[in-house]
Design an enzyme around this catalytic site. Structure first.
Site, mmCIF file in Angstrom:
data_model
loop_
_atom_site.group_PDB
_atom_site.id
_atom_site.type_symbol
_atom_site.label_atom_id
_atom_site.label_comp_id
_atom_site.label_asym_id
_atom_site.label_seq_id
_atom_site.Cartn_x
_atom_site.Cartn_y
_atom_site.Cartn_z
ATOM 1 C CE LYS A 1 -2.902 2.451 3.254
ATOM 2 N NZ LYS A 1 -3.717 2.359 4.444
HETATM 3 C C1 R5P Z 1 -2.453 5.060 7.814
HETATM 4 O O1 R5P Z 1 -1.370 4.510 7.817
HETATM 5 C C2 R5P Z 1 -3.668 4.309 7.873
HETATM 6 O O2 R5P Z 1 -3.314 2.966 7.663
HETATM 7 C C3 R5P Z 1 -4.786 4.611 6.898
HETATM 8 O O3 R5P Z 1 -5.577 3.488 6.827
HETATM 9 C C4 R5P Z 1 -4.338 4.911 5.499
HETATM 10 O O4 R5P Z 1 -3.575 6.046 5.482
HETATM 11 C C5 R5P Z 1 -5.512 5.008 4.516
HETATM 12 O O5 R5P Z 1 -6.389 5.948 4.909
HETATM 13 P P1 R5P Z 1 -6.525 7.357 4.167
HETATM 14 O O6 R5P Z 1 -7.150 7.035 2.837
HETATM 15 O O7 R5P Z 1 -7.413 8.145 5.044
HETATM 16 O O8 R5P Z 1 -5.150 7.910 4.002
#
Ligand code: R5P
Length: 262
Positions: free
Chosen positions: A173
């Protein structure tokens, strides 16, 4: 690859399109009651029919999500620092594989911080998690976290993503950046993008579209869905971009059409 690992990966990445909409609501592990998630169940339960995967902490899962829920879970297993700490994201293991199995998860997620002073700590803890997860056929999602002062560009994202894959991650990710094809092309495992801070809906849909067109297999999106003016409409629009290759304009039209309910 073992049957269990393959089966769990197919729960996360939908076999019919090879893509996924992961709904990320794990923010509380370092941000506390994040805007939109104050009553996590009230926000998340109406979104679940449209989410391919739900990513969250073990506490949020146990306290807010009924066990009757039929959505594959990706459990965040790293943490240790809060938004108040200047060493934000200096994370270690915060949940055991035994508990992940007890919770019947489809995958586990862990943040590494490549390029930070303490990168070694996060990387070594990450590989411990990979070894344990592999023992039980559980896929690992590497979250390539980026420090506040670090440059977010394709060169950095390629470095962090390729490292995560070579260390053994099943899925990476990362964040969408210009030149994202390079990040995808040099990473041997599937890539999903995080949404990042809330943007206007057309911009978030365009970012998701660009990432998919560059080869990402989906999104792991949080704030751009649950902080949207209409989260249920937004997740449907994101899903159309991911699984049906809707253009940003088509997806925004869908968002407006779905606003306020069916
Ligand atoms: C951050 O490390 C968290 O895992 C969040 O789940 C990730 O950043 C995704 O969320 P967002 O789309 O709000 O950035």
């Amino acid at each position: 690859m073992d049957w269990g690992m393959k089966n769990r990966l197919n729960k996360i990445i939908k076999p019919d399109t090879g893509r996924t909409v992961m709904l990320a609501v794990d923010h509380g592990y370092f941000m506390g009651p994040t805007t939109g998630l104050e009553q996590l169940d009230k926000m998340v339960l109406p979104l679940l029919p449209y989410a391919d995967t739900l990513m969250l902490t073990r506490g949020a899962l146990r306290y807010y999500i009924p066990p009757e829920t039929d959505v594959p879970i990706v459990l965040r297993v790293s943490g240790g620092t809060s938004i108040l700490n200047e060493n934000l994201l200096h994370e270690g293991i915060v949940a055991s594989m035994e508990d992940a199995i007890r919770l019947n998860v489809a995958g586990v997620a862990f943040s590494i911080l490549v390029g930070a002073e303490f990168e070694r700590d996060t990387i070594l803890a990450f590989t411990e998690i990979i070894d344990e997860a592999m023992t039980f056929g559980i896929p690992t999602i590497a979250v390539t976290a980026v420090g506040k002062d670090m440059v977010r560009d394709a060169r950095y994202m390629s470095l962090a993503s390729r490292m995560a894959a070579e260390l053994g991650a099943s899925i990476v990710k990362t964040y969408y950046v210009e030149g994202f094809e390079k990040v995808v092309d040099t990473c041997p495992v599937p890539i999903v993008i995080a949404g990042g801070k809330k943007q206007p809906e057309p911009d978030a849909l365009e970012m998701a579209f660009n990432a998919i067109q560059a080869g990402a297999i989906g999104v792991d999106m949080g704030r751009n869905i649950f902080q949207s003016e209409d989260p249920v409409a937004m997740i449907q629009a994101v899903k159309a971009v991911v699984h049906q290759d809707f253009s940003p304009d088509e997806a925004y039209d869908l968002f407006k059409e779905k606003m306020g309910g069916e």
